[in-house]
Design a protein around this motif. Structure first.
Motif, PDB file in Angstrom:
ATOM      1  N   ASN A 209       0.797  -1.221   0.000  1.00  0.00           N
ATOM      2  CA  ASN A 209       0.000   0.000   0.000  1.00  0.00           C
ATOM      3  C   ASN A 209       0.835   1.278   0.000  1.00  0.00           C
ATOM      4  N   LYS A 210       2.105   1.194  -0.410  1.00  0.00           N
ATOM      5  CA  LYS A 210       2.934   2.385  -0.522  1.00  0.00           C
ATOM      6  C   LYS A 210       3.478   2.480  -1.944  1.00  0.00           C
ATOM      7  N   PRO A 211       3.502   3.668  -2.520  1.00  0.00           N
ATOM      8  CA  PRO A 211       3.997   3.803  -3.900  1.00  0.00           C
ATOM      9  C   PRO A 211       5.475   3.484  -3.996  1.00  0.00           C
ATOM     10  N   LEU A 212       5.870   2.946  -5.137  1.00  0.00           N
ATOM     11  CA  LEU A 212       7.268   2.625  -5.367  1.00  0.00           C
ATOM     12  C   LEU A 212       8.048   3.877  -5.711  1.00  0.00           C
ATOM     13  N   SER A 213       9.171   4.061  -5.067  1.00  0.00           N
ATOM     14  CA  SER A 213      10.086   5.122  -5.468  1.00  0.00           C
ATOM     15  C   SER A 213      10.877   4.621  -6.662  1.00  0.00           C
TER      16      SER A 213
END
Length: 342
Positions: A38-42
């Motif tokens: 649930n976290k965007p990829l850097s």
């Protein structure tokens, strides 16, 4: 995948890097890449994910060309007056038995990886930055400009270390350079191995924990043991060691652990994220190395010095010397070697 940075600009902000590994030793890259739900990829995560999807080489003897480094405890850190603050305090570390490449990874070995996977190195990719597109390239050393020794060279990459007019045609056995930390991680994944931790690297650099250099304490014999810069840095290299830039791997006698070029030739990427005060917080390591850092550039450790290191400047060929660079950076004096844990 498009890069959002290049090796000349050093501007990309990376999010925290979190790896998972076995309890005692980090595992190969496909097992240490972990996507946080649930976290965007850097860009950093995206690159690691791309690497984890590369194929792997099939072969029987993973320790061929490697030296066995028996585990033990040692005192890590600077032992001479040249020691810098980030090499202190000296402290005790314990290392498990591992295998390490006897030499730095060569152009021929890296070519085999490229042929097998089709991987494209960071220096060969176009750069997207602030809505603009820039041509591929990497950093080369310009000794004529004391204000800015490193300059971006369009067309510089592992096949053309100093620009499109240069070649590795007769340098198959030289260490591969102009490879980023990501490129080294990709090669490690293909091989089913990994980069060494900083602790492992320093432990393997010398069999004598009180030695300043991988060959011992006598600098007067340095040119018999390492490829580095002699003369007035950076303008004049009198090359008493026989080499102005890279040398074929194994051109100098191995250290007591059977490892060549642990001093000089090219800097070598390590697994760790660089902390200037790493030795003051060993409890912050994860599985034996530093995975996280709030520094937006996510700098990674490099070890061993290079043909550009001199006694009057960086003395990077000391066993305890530490430096760092951003993980997408290609440099004409930086390569790597791998370790394997059975």
């Amino acid at each position: 995948m498009k890069l959002t940075n290049n090796t000349a600009l050093f501007l990309l902000s990376f999010t925290f890097c979190l790896f998972s590994g076995c309890k005692k030793q980090p595992k190969p890259v496909e097992k240490i890449v972990q996507i946080v739900a649930n976290k965007p990829l850097s860009a950093h995560w995206t690159y690691l994910q791309e690497i984890s999807k590369l194929p792997q080489k099939e072969y029987d003897n993973k320790t061929a060309g490697m030296a066995k480094i028996e585990g033990g405890s040692f005192m890590m850190g600077g032992v001479s007056e040249q020691a810098r603050p980030d090499e202190l305090p000296r402290h005790s570390e314990t290392v498990h038995t591992f295998w390490m490449d006897a030499t730095e990874v060569t152009n021929a070995q890296f070519q085999e990886f490229i042929d097998a996977t089709g991987y494209v190195t960071t220096a060969e990719r176009k750069i997207e930055l602030e809505g603009k597109s820039y041509p591929p390239g990497a950093l080369i050393f310009d000794k004529t400009n004391p204000q800015l020794w490193w300059k971006f060279k369009e067309g510089a990459n592992w096949k053309h270390p100093y620009g499109p007019e240069s070649s590795i045609e007769v340098k198959a056995n030289h260490p591969v350079v102009q490879v980023s930390w990501y490129d080294a991680m990709a090669y490690a994944h293909w091989m089913g191995k990994r980069l060494p931790t900083e602790v492992e690297w320093e432990y393997a650099a010398s069999a004598d924990q009180n030695a300043i250099y991988p060959w011992g304490n006598d600098f007067s014999v340095a040119t018999n043991h390492a490829n580095f810069h002699q003369g007035t840095f950076p303008m004049e290299n009198i090359a008493q060691d026989g080499f102005e830039k890279t040398a074929s791997v194994g051109s100098f006698p191995p250290n007591a652990n059977g490892l060549s070029d642990m001093a000089g030739n090219v800097w070598e990427w390590c697994l760790d994220t660089y902390h200037p005060n790493a030795y003051e917080m060993p409890d912050k390591r994860q599985n034996g190395y530093f995975a996280n850092y709030v520094n937006p550039k996510q700098q990674k450790v490099i070890r061993g010095g290079s043909f550009l290191c001199s006694e009057s400047y960086c003395t990077g060929y000391r066993a305890a010397a530490r430096m760092s660079s951003t993980p997408d950076t290609g440099l004409e004096h930086t390569g790597f070697r791998l370790v394997y844990v059975q």
